[in-house]
Design a protein around this motif. Structure first.
Motif, short mmCIF file in Angstrom:
data_model
loop_
_atom_site.label_atom_id
_atom_site.label_comp_id
_atom_site.label_asym_id
_atom_site.label_seq_id
_atom_site.Cartn_x
_atom_site.Cartn_y
_atom_site.Cartn_z
N ARG A 23 0.83 -1.20 0.00
CA ARG A 23 0.00 0.00 0.00
C ARG A 23 0.87 1.26 0.00
NH1 ARG A 23 -5.51 1.27 0.66
NH2 ARG A 23 -5.66 3.45 0.05
N PHE A 24 2.01 1.19 0.69
CA PHE A 24 2.93 2.34 0.65
C PHE A 24 3.31 2.64 -0.80
CE2 PHE A 24 4.84 0.77 4.96
CZ PHE A 24 3.64 1.05 5.59
N ARG A 25 3.62 1.58 -1.53
CA ARG A 25 4.05 1.78 -2.93
C ARG A 25 2.89 2.24 -3.80
NH1 ARG A 25 5.59 -2.06 -7.42
NH2 ARG A 25 6.78 -0.74 -8.82
N TRP A 26 1.69 1.70 -3.54
CA TRP A 26 0.50 2.14 -4.29
C TRP A 26 0.32 3.64 -4.13
CZ3 TRP A 26 -3.60 -0.18 -7.11
CH2 TRP A 26 -4.71 0.63 -7.29
N ASP A 27 0.31 4.11 -2.87
CA ASP A 27 0.14 5.54 -2.62
C ASP A 27 1.28 6.33 -3.27
OD1 ASP A 27 -2.08 4.86 -1.18
OD2 ASP A 27 -1.45 5.81 0.69
N GLY A 28 2.50 5.80 -3.18
CA GLY A 28 3.64 6.50 -3.76
C GLY A 28 3.53 6.66 -5.27
N LEU A 29 3.03 5.63 -5.93
CA LEU A 29 2.86 5.72 -7.39
C LEU A 29 1.82 6.78 -7.74
CD1 LEU A 29 2.96 1.93 -8.33
CD2 LEU A 29 4.60 3.67 -9.05
N ALA A 63 -9.75 8.14 -3.76
CA ALA A 63 -10.51 6.93 -4.06
C ALA A 63 -9.81 5.74 -3.42
CB ALA A 63 -10.62 6.72 -5.57
N THR A 64 -10.58 4.69 -3.17
CA THR A 64 -9.97 3.44 -2.72
C THR A 64 -9.32 2.78 -3.94
OG1 THR A 64 -11.87 2.01 -3.18
CG2 THR A 64 -11.86 3.19 -1.06
N PRO A 65 -8.38 1.87 -3.72
CA PRO A 65 -7.76 1.20 -4.88
C PRO A 65 -8.78 0.51 -5.78
CG PRO A 65 -6.43 0.85 -2.93
CD PRO A 65 -7.67 1.55 -2.46
N ARG A 66 -9.76 -0.14 -5.19
CA ARG A 66 -10.76 -0.81 -6.04
C ARG A 66 -11.59 0.20 -6.83
NH1 ARG A 66 -12.95 -5.39 -1.75
NH2 ARG A 66 -11.12 -6.75 -1.88
N GLN A 67 -11.95 1.31 -6.20
CA GLN A 67 -12.70 2.35 -6.91
C GLN A 67 -11.87 2.91 -8.07
OE1 GLN A 67 -13.59 5.16 -3.83
NE2 GLN A 67 -15.43 4.09 -3.12
N LEU A 73 -0.28 -0.55 -11.22
CA LEU A 73 -1.31 -0.53 -10.18
C LEU A 73 -2.14 -1.82 -10.21
CD1 LEU A 73 -2.53 3.18 -10.46
CD2 LEU A 73 -1.06 2.19 -8.69
N ARG A 74 -2.44 -2.31 -11.40
CA ARG A 74 -3.20 -3.57 -11.48
C ARG A 74 -2.40 -4.73 -10.93
NH1 ARG A 74 -4.71 -1.27 -16.59
NH2 ARG A 74 -6.90 -0.61 -16.55
N ARG A 75 -1.09 -4.72 -11.14
CA ARG A 75 -0.25 -5.78 -10.58
C ARG A 75 -0.21 -5.71 -9.06
NH1 ARG A 75 2.96 -5.10 -15.35
NH2 ARG A 75 4.16 -3.41 -14.40
N LEU A 109 -2.65 -5.95 -1.99
CA LEU A 109 -3.05 -4.98 -0.97
C LEU A 109 -3.93 -5.63 0.09
CD1 LEU A 109 -3.95 -1.85 -3.15
CD2 LEU A 109 -1.75 -2.48 -2.16
N ASN A 110 -3.67 -5.28 1.36
CA ASN A 110 -4.54 -5.77 2.44
C ASN A 110 -5.63 -4.76 2.78
OD1 ASN A 110 -3.29 -3.72 3.94
ND2 ASN A 110 -1.89 -5.12 4.98
N SER A 111 -5.70 -3.67 2.02
CA SER A 111 -6.67 -2.61 2.32
C SER A 111 -7.25 -2.03 1.03
CB SER A 111 -5.99 -1.49 3.12
OG SER A 111 -4.84 -1.02 2.44
N ALA A 112 -7.52 -2.89 0.06
CA ALA A 112 -7.96 -2.42 -1.25
C ALA A 112 -9.31 -1.72 -1.20
CB ALA A 112 -8.02 -3.59 -2.23
N ALA A 113 -10.11 -2.00 -0.17
CA ALA A 113 -11.44 -1.39 -0.08
C ALA A 113 -11.46 -0.16 0.80
CB ALA A 113 -12.44 -2.42 0.46
N TYR A 114 -10.30 0.27 1.29
CA TYR A 114 -10.25 1.39 2.23
C TYR A 114 -9.48 2.57 1.64
CZ TYR A 114 -11.27 -2.57 5.30
OH TYR A 114 -11.81 -3.70 5.85
#
Length: 467
Positions: A94-100, A111-115, A132-134, A139-144
């Motif tokens: 999730r750190f890397r998701w936010d960083g990207l 938005a949440t990752p799923r959204q 991001l799709r990879r 992610l342990n928090s894709a819905a948050y």
């Protein structure tokens, strides 16, 4: 620095030095195995390695490891993790998701990752959608919505900008930043401790603690940055530099929200005229930090995540689990949704009560009272991940109480929940963890360590306290 040094302090026997060297080697081997050869489900191996590192840590502090040796070991133990992929926590995805998102100019709170992947924004062509799709399945928090404040986002964004397609490169950049924070914490501890009447070697109680090394250097959690900024705020307050101290505290809050619990203590310490100036700078600094992410949705989305934390998340709790079981036994209902907010109010009340009891305490005793405040908060919390306790270990360096170091060691028992994908906590291990902490804390109060410390003398000429 001590006025009446003992021979053991300055002329240690070869056996003692040999024992210290052996302990350092065993600790280094344990950290290497934790970094590269211990999957999270292998709880028995994980616990054994932590036990080795913990025993080495206790021995090194007991035998008064020379400060230079300790600082060198603290650095080497952290460098061991530099190329490792965290095995004990998956938060770094999730750190890397936010960083990207940040590195490509997108608000991670929007938005949440799923959204985001279900309904990409109009300018999604600028986002690294394939990467991001990879990441999404990891992610342990894709819905948050994201809960990481702006200082975290700045670091994650910088690391992702430097290595947009390399997870290993991202982790190296984050670890180097955390290493810099730990170096800053070490320097601040060495400056602050003698001025508070404590020996400088007490810094090793934080810098060599196994949980601090594993959770900050290993699992790249940002509590080490919080500790650095809290210590910086304390050092600036000690120099009567009020406005820079408020800015440093804003950086700590901008990393994790937890330091907000220090405000009632600081309000009592500063008094009304100084508090106004301090509060204005703190609020202004926080506004500047959050400014790049401000939107009409930010309070709602951030609030939803905090609401989930208090009402739905539960892990390694103590009082909460006892009350939850008692409520179910008495009423037949699961009270989790109501107990969380209620205990949150209880933690707020406890924080205010401790601030009132501390009164207008001298700066030198504020870490002791903050240690009690954060301990009370975590005792009532619904979720206590092991890395949450890192600031308590740092604060214990300024207090006669040492239970926080034991708590941080026993919290490793909570990793038993990850032995299987089903995720199941052990009531026996929870009882062992919190029973041990309660017994340790009660024992310390019984022998009189619960009293706030008092300044012994100014600067290096002060008599040194016990280890």
């Amino acid at each position: 620095m001590p006025t009446s040094p003992t021979p053991a302090s300055y002329c240690p026997s070869p056996w003692r030095r040999g024992g210290q060297l052996l302990a350092l080697l065993l600790a280094g081997a344990a950290y290497w195995a934790l970094a590269y050869a211990t999957p999270r489900p292998h709880f028995g191996q994980l616990l054994g390695l932590f036990a080795v590192a913990g025993a080495a840590y206790a021995w090194l502090l007991h035998t008064r490891l020379p400060l230079r040796w300790g600082l060198g070991a603290a650095l080497l133990f952290r460098l061991l993790w530099l190329p490792a992929t965290p095995a004990l926590s998956d938060d770094f995805y999730r750190f890397r998701w936010d960083g990207l998102l940040v590195s490509h100019g997108y608000n991670p709170f929007a938005a949440t990752p799923r959204q985001l992947l279900r309904s990409p924004p109009p300018d999604s062509a600028a986002l690294p959608m394939a990467e991001l799709r990879r990441l999404l399945p990891q992610l342990n928090s894709a819905a948050y919505f994201s809960v990481y404040p702006p200082v975290c986002q700045a670091l994650y964004g910088g690391a992702a900008r430097a290595f947009p397609t390399s997870q290993a490169g991202f982790l190296v950049v984050v670890r180097l930043a955390l290493l810099l924070a730990d170096a800053g914490a070490a320097a601040l501890l060495l400056w602050l401790l003698p001025r508070a009447g404590w020996p400088a070697r007490r810094a090793l109680a934080y810098l060599l603690h196994p949980l601090v090394i594993v959770e900050v250097a290993g699992n790249v959690h940002m509590e080490g940055v919080v500790v650095c900024f809290l210590l910086l705020a304390g050092a600036l307050l000690a120099q009567r530099r009020l406005r820079p101290a408020a800015g440093a505290l804003a950086l700590a809050v901008g990393t994790k929200l937890l330091p907000l619990l220090a405000l009632p203590l600081l309000a009592r310490h500063l008094g009304r005229p100084q508090l106004g100036r301090f509060g204005l700078v703190l609020a202004g600094s926080l506004l500047v930090l959050f400014l790049p992410f401000l939107s009409g949705q930010l309070p709602e989305h951030f609030g939803q995540s905090l609401d989930l934390y208090f009402q739905r998340f539960e892990f390694n709790a103590s009082v909460f689990y006892v009350l939850l079981a008692l409520g179910k036994w008495l009423t037949g209902y699961d009270l989790v949704g109501g107990l969380g907010p209620l205990l949150g109010l209880g933690a707020a009340g406890l924080t205010l009560w401790l601030a009132r009891r501390a009164g207008r305490a001298a700066l030198v005793v504020l870490p002791h009272w903050l240690l009690l405040t954060l301990s009370g908060y975590f005792a009532l919390a619904t979720t206590v991940h092991p890395w949450y306790l890192v600031p308590l270990v740092a604060l214990s360096c300024f207090s006669p109480l040492r239970y926080a170091r034991g708590w941080a060691g026993l919290a490793v028992l909570s990793y038993a929940a990850y032995r299987t994908p089903a995720y199941a906590e052990s009531g026996l291990l929870l009882a062992l963890e919190y029973g041990g902490v309660l017994a340790w804390a009660a024992g310390e109060y019984y022998v009189g360590r619960g009293q706030p410390p008092r300044r012994i003398g100014p600067g290096p000429g002060a008599s040194a306290r016990a280890r």
